[in-house]
Design a protein around this motif. Structure first.
Motif, mmCIF file in Angstrom:
data_model
loop_
_atom_site.group_PDB
_atom_site.id
_atom_site.type_symbol
_atom_site.label_atom_id
_atom_site.label_comp_id
_atom_site.label_asym_id
_atom_site.label_seq_id
_atom_site.Cartn_x
_atom_site.Cartn_y
_atom_site.Cartn_z
ATOM 1 N N VAL A 61 0.858 -1.185 0.000
ATOM 2 C CA VAL A 61 0.000 0.000 0.000
ATOM 3 C C VAL A 61 0.892 1.231 0.000
ATOM 4 O O VAL A 61 1.708 1.416 0.911
ATOM 5 N N ALA A 62 0.759 2.061 -1.026
ATOM 6 C CA ALA A 62 1.605 3.245 -1.169
ATOM 7 C C ALA A 62 0.747 4.468 -1.410
ATOM 8 O O ALA A 62 -0.361 4.372 -1.941
ATOM 9 N N SER A 63 1.266 5.628 -1.009
ATOM 10 C CA SER A 63 0.525 6.872 -1.213
ATOM 11 C C SER A 63 1.508 8.013 -1.402
ATOM 12 O O SER A 63 2.480 8.133 -0.657
ATOM 13 N N GLY A 64 1.262 8.845 -2.400
ATOM 14 C CA GLY A 64 2.117 9.997 -2.642
ATOM 15 C C GLY A 64 2.960 9.837 -3.888
ATOM 16 O O GLY A 64 3.310 8.721 -4.290
ATOM 17 N N ARG A 65 3.311 10.954 -4.501
ATOM 18 C CA ARG A 65 4.011 10.949 -5.784
ATOM 19 C C ARG A 65 5.336 10.209 -5.721
ATOM 20 O O ARG A 65 5.693 9.460 -6.639
ATOM 21 N N ASP A 66 6.093 10.411 -4.647
ATOM 22 C CA ASP A 66 7.414 9.795 -4.559
ATOM 23 C C ASP A 66 7.366 8.279 -4.426
ATOM 24 O O ASP A 66 8.387 7.611 -4.606
ATOM 25 N N THR A 67 6.220 7.717 -4.074
ATOM 26 C CA THR A 67 6.132 6.265 -3.882
ATOM 27 C C THR A 67 5.734 5.523 -5.145
ATOM 28 O O THR A 67 5.808 4.294 -5.186
ATOM 29 N N ILE A 68 5.312 6.248 -6.171
ATOM 30 C CA ILE A 68 4.756 5.611 -7.372
ATOM 31 C C ILE A 68 5.770 4.682 -8.034
ATOM 32 O O ILE A 68 5.461 3.529 -8.364
ATOM 33 N N SER A 69 6.994 5.169 -8.246
ATOM 34 C CA SER A 69 7.983 4.355 -8.950
ATOM 35 C C SER A 69 8.363 3.122 -8.150
ATOM 36 O O SER A 69 8.597 2.047 -8.720
ATOM 37 N N VAL A 70 8.423 3.248 -6.819
ATOM 38 C CA VAL A 70 8.784 2.101 -5.978
ATOM 39 C C VAL A 70 7.682 1.044 -6.018
ATOM 40 O O VAL A 70 7.945 -0.143 -6.234
ATOM 41 N N ALA A 71 6.441 1.475 -5.833
ATOM 42 C CA ALA A 71 5.327 0.525 -5.819
ATOM 43 C C ALA A 71 5.180 -0.176 -7.168
ATOM 44 O O ALA A 71 4.972 -1.395 -7.236
ATOM 45 N N SER A 72 5.283 0.581 -8.257
ATOM 46 C CA SER A 72 5.141 -0.022 -9.580
ATOM 47 C C SER A 72 6.304 -0.960 -9.885
ATOM 48 O O SER A 72 6.131 -1.994 -10.550
ATOM 49 N N SER A 73 7.511 -0.645 -9.397
ATOM 50 C CA SER A 73 8.658 -1.526 -9.604
ATOM 51 C C SER A 73 8.482 -2.844 -8.858
ATOM 52 O O SER A 73 8.839 -3.915 -9.366
ATOM 53 N N ILE A 74 7.944 -2.785 -7.649
ATOM 54 C CA ILE A 74 7.685 -4.012 -6.889
ATOM 55 C C ILE A 74 6.714 -4.902 -7.652
ATOM 56 O O ILE A 74 6.904 -6.120 -7.758
ATOM 57 N N LYS A 75 5.680 -4.295 -8.225
ATOM 58 C CA LYS A 75 4.703 -5.058 -8.999
ATOM 59 C C LYS A 75 5.358 -5.688 -10.220
ATOM 60 O O LYS A 75 5.080 -6.855 -10.565
ATOM 61 N N ARG A 76 6.239 -4.965 -10.868
ATOM 62 C CA ARG A 76 6.921 -5.484 -12.060
ATOM 63 C C ARG A 76 7.887 -6.607 -11.705
ATOM 64 O O ARG A 76 8.009 -7.588 -12.455
ATOM 65 N N LEU A 77 8.556 -6.512 -10.560
ATOM 66 C CA LEU A 77 9.565 -7.493 -10.178
ATOM 67 C C LEU A 77 8.976 -8.753 -9.543
ATOM 68 O O LEU A 77 9.595 -9.819 -9.601
ATOM 69 N N ALA A 78 7.804 -8.643 -8.925
ATOM 70 C CA ALA A 78 7.199 -9.802 -8.252
ATOM 71 C C ALA A 78 5.701 -9.848 -8.526
ATOM 72 O O ALA A 78 4.890 -9.817 -7.594
ATOM 73 N N PRO A 79 5.291 -9.919 -9.795
ATOM 74 C CA PRO A 79 3.868 -9.780 -10.143
ATOM 75 C C PRO A 79 2.955 -10.841 -9.531
ATOM 76 O O PRO A 79 1.794 -10.567 -9.251
ATOM 77 N N GLU A 80 3.471 -12.056 -9.299
ATOM 78 C CA GLU A 80 2.639 -13.131 -8.773
ATOM 79 C C GLU A 80 2.642 -13.195 -7.256
ATOM 80 O O GLU A 80 1.875 -13.954 -6.674
ATOM 81 N N SER A 81 3.506 -12.398 -6.621
ATOM 82 C CA SER A 81 3.673 -12.513 -5.177
ATOM 83 C C SER A 81 3.154 -11.317 -4.398
ATOM 84 O O SER A 81 3.201 -11.324 -3.163
ATOM 85 N N VAL A 82 2.665 -10.290 -5.095
ATOM 86 C CA VAL A 82 2.206 -9.075 -4.421
ATOM 87 C C VAL A 82 0.861 -8.626 -4.984
ATOM 88 O O VAL A 82 0.482 -8.982 -6.099
ATOM 89 N N PHE A 83 0.163 -7.853 -4.171
ATOM 90 C CA PHE A 83 -1.036 -7.132 -4.613
ATOM 91 C C PHE A 83 -0.785 -5.676 -4.247
ATOM 92 O O PHE A 83 -0.645 -5.344 -3.070
ATOM 93 N N VAL A 84 -0.685 -4.816 -5.248
ATOM 94 C CA VAL A 84 -0.231 -3.442 -5.053
ATOM 95 C C VAL A 84 -1.380 -2.450 -5.169
ATOM 96 O O VAL A 84 -2.094 -2.422 -6.181
ATOM 97 N N ILE A 85 -1.541 -1.643 -4.121
ATOM 98 C CA ILE A 85 -2.561 -0.591 -4.098
ATOM 99 C C ILE A 85 -1.861 0.755 -4.026
ATOM 100 O O ILE A 85 -1.066 0.999 -3.117
#
Length: 424
Positions: free
Chosen positions: A147-171
């Protein structure tokens, strides 16, 4: 020898032995990606709390170089900002120029684990490390909720989703402006889509329309809220009511709480609003038992000075000095009514979740999506303008805002569609 047979798991709602609970379809833990902003991180924590994971999360914070010229560079992507800061330090070392550019009083590059703010439990947000943990623990612990919030967190959250797509649920909370498909779910206020309305289009000069976002209506993976998510639910307010009972319960009633924020790009004001607030408060003092006033970190000194000069000596008024424990949650629990400056969507959202009268001052200073937010609240009967003609002893109510709980319900629906559930 007979093979050992495990008993069948019990049916119904009687509970289940631990060996049958969970699996890879149950989310039991969460990671909050923060940016150091209380307003943004409070939204993520509010959603985690509403999902029942309030004791099963960790915070990882995106940090930027701080101080001096870095305050002018904060609009750059975090990765670019850090590279530029590192380049400056490598070229100029510890020269006076670097000290001047980076500022002397603020740490230019915060250490890991939140050491510069004294929060040893807060880690540096590293997308690769978090994704690796999610993959390595997936079989044993199940998916990891991000769970991420704020402009600075966007790249981190989206990178986590890209690196572990089957192991995370990203909001991602708050509109990420582009490529919403990088996230499993986006939670954002309705007023973030004001640019797509007829009025919004009229306010945008044609030459600037190409850079205004969002450009498309909300898709299926978007959950719309009215205001900001937060942690001030009924359980939290009951705890606060107990914690602040001795200080706030004996105060003469009705208790009016005044929360003062600070001007923003879309809510510009100055000492004129402070003078207006002072006059209106003096007019309603006769109908108040007591008044408690709090400033935020954004409150300009010229605003707070006027309030302090004009009101600090009145026997009915207490002004929080920012030094003692923050009474904010106690105020939410014990107030009979609120007066809040129009600039803070977060403070308004929290107050409007109590069902108590909320008066707003400074709406006429606001534009763009702030105006839409205020209009929505007025139409729902949640807020009224503060004019100084009010009788604070006259109470009124409305269906409280409950954005975090409503967003959590939608999250559960999306998880169910993926075959996922939330663990207890």
């Amino acid at each position: 020898m007979r093979p050992i047979r495990l008993p069948e798991p019990p049916s119904g709602l009687m509970g289940m032995p631990e060996i049958f609970e969970g699996g890879v379809n149950v989310i039991r833990r969460a990671v909050v990606i923060g940016n150091g902003s209380a307003g943004s991180e409070n939204q993520s924590l509010g959603l985690v709390r509403a999902l029942g994971l309030s004791d099963k999360y960790s915070i990882h914070r995106v940090t930027r170089p701080r101080g001096g010229i870095n305050e002018w560079l904060r609009w750059l992507p975090v990765s670019v900002h850090k590279v530029l800061d590192n380049l400056i330090r490598q070229i100029f070392g510890n020269s006076r120029l670097v000290m001047s550019l980076q500022g002397r009083k603020l740490v230019p590059f915060p250490v890991q684990n939140g050491g510069h703010v004294g929060l040893s439990s807060i880690l540096e947000a590293d997308a690769r490390k978090i994704a690796s943990i999610a993959r390595e623990t997936f079989e044993k612990e199940g998916p990891l909720l991000i769970v991420a919030s704020g402009r600075d967190t966007i790249s981190v959250a989206s990178s986590i989703k890209r690196l572990a797509p089957e192991s995370v649920f990203v909001i991602q909370i708050q509109h990420p402006r582009s490529r919403l498909d990088r996230f499993d779910l986006v939670v954002t206020p309705r007023h973030d889509y004001y640019a797509l309305t007829a009025n919004g289009q009229q306010e945008i000069p044609r030459i600037l329309r190409w850079c205004i976002t969002p450009k498309e209506p909300p898709g299926r993976n978007v959950v719309l809220s009215i205001g900001a998510l937060h942690q001030a639910d009924s359980a939290a307010l009951r705890i606060a009511a107990t914690a602040w009972h001795d200080e706030l319960a004996p105060l003469p009633k009705p208790l009016l709480v005044v929360n003062i924020g600070g001007p923003t790009r879309n809510c510009k004001y100055g000492s004129d609003l402070a003078t207006q607030l002072v006059g209106s408060l003096q007019n309603v003092l006769a109908s108040c038992g007591s008044v408690r006033i709090s400033f935020s970190r954004r409150t300009p000194k010229k605003v707070s000075d006027i309030i302090l000069q004009e009101l600090s000596k009145h026997p009915k008024i207490y002004i929080w000095d920012g030094e003692d424990p923050n009474p904010h949650m106690g105020h939410l629990a014990w107030a009979d009514a609120f007066v809040i400056t129009a600039d803070s969507i977060s403070m308004l959202s929290e107050a409007c979740s109590t069902g108590k009268p909320v008066y707003v001052i400074g709406s006429e200073c606001c534009k763009w999506k702030f105006s839409v937010f205020h209009k929505t609240l007025r139409e729902r009967g949640v807020i009224r303008p503060f004019t100084g003609l009010e009788d604070i002893s006259d109470s009124w109510s409305y269906p409280p805002l409950n954005d975090a709980a409503e967003a959590a319900a939608r999250v559960r629906e999306f998880l169910a569609e993926r075959g996922l559930t939330l663990g207890r």
